[in-house]
Write a protein that holds these residues in place. Structure first.
Motif, PDB file in Angstrom:
ATOM      1  N   TYR A  29       0.839  -1.201   0.000  1.00 17.08           N
ATOM      2  CA  TYR A  29       0.000   0.000   0.000  1.00 17.08           C
ATOM      3  C   TYR A  29       0.876   1.254   0.000  1.00 17.08           C
ATOM      4  N   PRO A  30       1.062   1.888  -1.154  1.00 22.26           N
ATOM      5  CA  PRO A  30       1.832   3.129  -1.195  1.00 22.26           C
ATOM      6  C   PRO A  30       1.002   4.294  -0.634  1.00 22.26           C
ATOM      7  N   LEU A  31       1.661   5.152   0.149  1.00 25.52           N
ATOM      8  CA  LEU A  31       0.999   6.335   0.710  1.00 25.52           C
ATOM      9  C   LEU A  31       1.313   7.555  -0.151  1.00 25.52           C
ATOM     10  N   LEU A  32       0.256   8.178  -0.658  1.00 23.21           N
ATOM     11  CA  LEU A  32       0.394   9.411  -1.434  1.00 23.21           C
ATOM     12  C   LEU A  32      -0.126  10.551  -0.577  1.00 23.21           C
ATOM     13  N   GLY A  33       0.541  11.680  -0.619  1.00 24.16           N
ATOM     14  CA  GLY A  33       0.026  12.809   0.152  1.00 24.16           C
ATOM     15  C   GLY A  33       0.995  13.965   0.118  1.00 24.16           C
ATOM     16  N   ARG A  34       0.455  15.129   0.428  1.00 29.44           N
ATOM     17  CA  ARG A  34       1.306  16.311   0.485  1.00 29.44           C
ATOM     18  C   ARG A  34       2.298  16.161   1.628  1.00 29.44           C
ATOM     19  N   SER A  35       3.396  16.868   1.528  1.00 29.04           N
ATOM     20  CA  SER A  35       4.344  16.875   2.633  1.00 29.04           C
ATOM     21  C   SER A  35       3.620  17.389   3.874  1.00 29.04           C
ATOM     22  N   ASN A  36       3.898  16.779   4.997  1.00 29.40           N
ATOM     23  CA  ASN A  36       3.288  17.162   6.280  1.00 29.40           C
ATOM     24  C   ASN A  36       1.805  16.819   6.413  1.00 29.40           C
ATOM     25  N   VAL A  37       1.290  15.918   5.582  1.00 30.10           N
ATOM     26  CA  VAL A  37      -0.111  15.510   5.728  1.00 30.10           C
ATOM     27  C   VAL A  37      -0.241  14.476   6.856  1.00 30.10           C
ATOM     28  N   GLY A  38       0.899  13.876   7.238  1.00 27.22           N
ATOM     29  CA  GLY A  38       0.860  12.913   8.342  1.00 27.22           C
ATOM     30  C   GLY A  38       1.116  11.479   7.924  1.00 27.22           C
ATOM     31  N   LYS A  39       1.908  11.269   6.863  1.00 25.19           N
ATOM     32  CA  LYS A  39       2.175   9.893   6.418  1.00 25.19           C
ATOM     33  C   LYS A  39       2.973   9.111   7.469  1.00 25.19           C
ATOM     34  N   SER A  40       4.014   9.743   8.019  1.00 26.00           N
ATOM     35  CA  SER A  40       4.828   9.062   9.036  1.00 26.00           C
ATOM     36  C   SER A  40       3.997   8.775  10.285  1.00 26.00           C
ATOM     37  N   SER A  41       3.169   9.723  10.679  1.00 27.85           N
ATOM     38  CA  SER A  41       2.317   9.529  11.860  1.00 27.85           C
ATOM     39  C   SER A  41       1.322   8.392  11.626  1.00 27.85           C
ATOM     40  N   PHE A  42       0.856   8.252  10.395  1.00 22.18           N
ATOM     41  CA  PHE A  42      -0.066   7.172  10.025  1.00 22.18           C
ATOM     42  C   PHE A  42       0.614   5.812  10.236  1.00 22.18           C
ATOM     43  N   ILE A  43       1.831   5.689   9.738  1.00 21.08           N
ATOM     44  CA  ILE A  43       2.599   4.436   9.891  1.00 21.08           C
ATOM     45  C   ILE A  43       2.856   4.160  11.374  1.00 21.08           C
ATOM     46  N   ASN A  44       3.299   5.179  12.099  1.00 18.79           N
ATOM     47  CA  ASN A  44       3.623   5.015  13.510  1.00 18.79           C
ATOM     48  C   ASN A  44       2.406   4.626  14.348  1.00 18.79           C
ATOM     49  N   ALA A  45       1.247   5.197  14.022  1.00 22.04           N
ATOM     50  CA  ALA A  45       0.038   4.905  14.793  1.00 22.04           C
ATOM     51  C   ALA A  45      -0.409   3.462  14.581  1.00 22.04           C
ATOM     52  N   LEU A  46      -0.335   2.976  13.336  1.00 18.20           N
ATOM     53  CA  LEU A  46      -0.761   1.588  13.064  1.00 18.20           C
ATOM     54  C   LEU A  46       0.179   0.585  13.723  1.00 18.20           C
ATOM     55  N   ALA A  47       1.432   1.007  13.940  1.00 16.48           N
ATOM     56  CA  ALA A  47       2.415   0.116  14.571  1.00 16.48           C
ATOM     57  C   ALA A  47       2.515   0.371  16.080  1.00 16.48           C
ATOM     58  N   ASN A  48       1.828   1.430  16.560  1.00 16.97           N
ATOM     59  CA  ASN A  48       1.918   1.843  17.959  1.00 16.97           C
ATOM     60  C   ASN A  48       3.382   2.051  18.357  1.00 16.97           C
ATOM     61  N   HIS A  49       4.107   2.745  17.500  1.00 18.07           N
ATOM     62  CA  HIS A  49       5.548   2.921  17.677  1.00 18.07           C
ATOM     63  C   HIS A  49       5.889   4.332  17.199  1.00 18.07           C
ATOM     64  N   LYS A  51       8.450   6.120  16.858  1.00 16.67           N
ATOM     65  CA  LYS A  51       9.655   6.489  16.106  1.00 16.67           C
ATOM     66  C   LYS A  51       9.952   5.559  14.942  1.00 16.67           C
ATOM     67  N   LEU A  52       8.962   4.757  14.523  1.00 19.01           N
ATOM     68  CA  LEU A  52       9.206   3.813  13.429  1.00 19.01           C
ATOM     69  C   LEU A  52       9.494   4.575  12.125  1.00 19.01           C
ATOM     70  N   ALA A  53       8.575   5.446  11.749  1.00 19.26           N
ATOM     71  CA  ALA A  53       8.802   6.315  10.585  1.00 19.26           C
ATOM     72  C   ALA A  53       9.154   7.691  11.135  1.00 19.26           C
ATOM     73  N   LYS A  54      10.172   8.290  10.574  1.00 22.21           N
ATOM     74  CA  LYS A  54      10.617   9.575  11.120  1.00 22.21           C
ATOM     75  C   LYS A  54       9.654  10.692  10.734  1.00 22.21           C
ATOM     76  N   THR A  55       9.147  11.380  11.743  1.00 22.91           N
ATOM     77  CA  THR A  55       8.299  12.545  11.484  1.00 22.91           C
ATOM     78  C   THR A  55       9.200  13.772  11.496  1.00 22.91           C
ATOM     79  N   SER A  56       8.811  14.771  10.748  1.00 23.22           N
ATOM     80  CA  SER A  56       9.664  15.961  10.659  1.00 23.22           C
ATOM     81  C   SER A  56       8.804  17.200  10.539  1.00 23.22           C
ATOM     82  N   ASN A  57       9.283  18.284  11.108  1.00 22.35           N
ATOM     83  CA  ASN A  57       8.574  19.558  10.937  1.00 22.35           C
ATOM     84  C   ASN A  57       8.989  20.237   9.642  1.00 22.35           C
ATOM     85  N   THR A  58      10.021  19.696   9.017  1.00 25.88           N
ATOM     86  CA  THR A  58      10.468  20.251   7.742  1.00 25.88           C
ATOM     87  C   THR A  58       9.820  19.470   6.611  1.00 25.88           C
ATOM     88  N   PRO A  59       8.887  20.077   5.870  1.00 25.75           N
ATOM     89  CA  PRO A  59       8.241  19.351   4.776  1.00 25.75           C
ATOM     90  C   PRO A  59       9.252  18.935   3.719  1.00 25.75           C
TER      91      PRO A  59
END
Length: 194
Positions: A29-49, A51-59
């Motif tokens: 399942y590829p994730l498409l989305g604008r920078s800062n839409v929350g792709k990393s947070s989506f991955i981290n939430a499903l894994a309950n982890h 720091k799994l995918a690095k989130t960044s304030n820099t788009p």
């Protein structure tokens, strides 16, 4: 998968282009989305982890396709965000070429997931991305992120507005509130019931 809110997620590999992508048979399942839409947070939430995918304030930080395995049931491919990039036109064109090749030729792809920000109206580049996907008749669903910022009284209206514009399956998501995860995981593991 009913009732599950998390799965074990692990990072597998990063790839710049199709020829470097890992070879496995899980639905992808590829994730498409604008920078800062929350792709990393989506991955981290499903894994309950967190720091799994690095989130960044820099788009525009993600410049590779990052693959994550979820309990050997499916993989998520985190793609570079669109709509923001402090890089040269040449670099942008190169990414675009590699991503198009990946999206059109990668056989493991089960369905694309386009993430849109629930706090705002759908943006112009979200529409452009959707048009591209539909032009190639690729399967796609929409996940509306940052729903914890949307007042509860407006949740339904936000989802209906996205449904009206994009059609197809629209699922809400919040990185803060796990109650939406169950429906998302149900979709991602739906082949298990076949």
């Amino acid at each position: 998968m009913k009732g599950k809110k998390f799965l074990n997620g692990k990072f597998i590999i990063s790839a710049e282009k199709l020829s470097q992508c890992p070879n496995f048979d899980l639905p992808e399942y590829p994730l498409l989305g604008r920078s800062n839409v929350g792709k990393s947070s989506f991955i981290n939430a499903l894994a309950n982890h967190k720091k799994l995918a690095k989130t960044s304030n820099t788009p525009g930080k993600t410049r590779l396709i990052n693959f994550f395995d979820f309990s050997e049931k499916f993989t998520i491919a985190d793609l570079p965000g669109y709509g923001y990039a402090k890089v040269s036109k040449e670099a942008q064109n190169k990414w675009q070429k590699y991503l198009e090749e990946y999206l059109l030729k990668r056989e493991q792809i089960d369905c694309l997931i386009q993430l849109v920000d629930g706090r705002h109206e759908i943006q112009k580049n979200d529409f452009q991305m959707r048009e591209w996907v539909l032009a190639y008749k690729l399967p796609i669903i929409t996940v509306v992120t940052k729903m914890d910022y949307v007042p509860k009284s407006k949740t339904l209206n936000v989802l209906k507005a996205v449904e009206k514009e994009f059609g197809g399956l629209v699922l809400p998501f919040s990185a803060v509130d796990n109650r939406y995860n169950e429906k998302i995981l149900e979709f991602l593991t739906r082949h298990e019931e076949d």
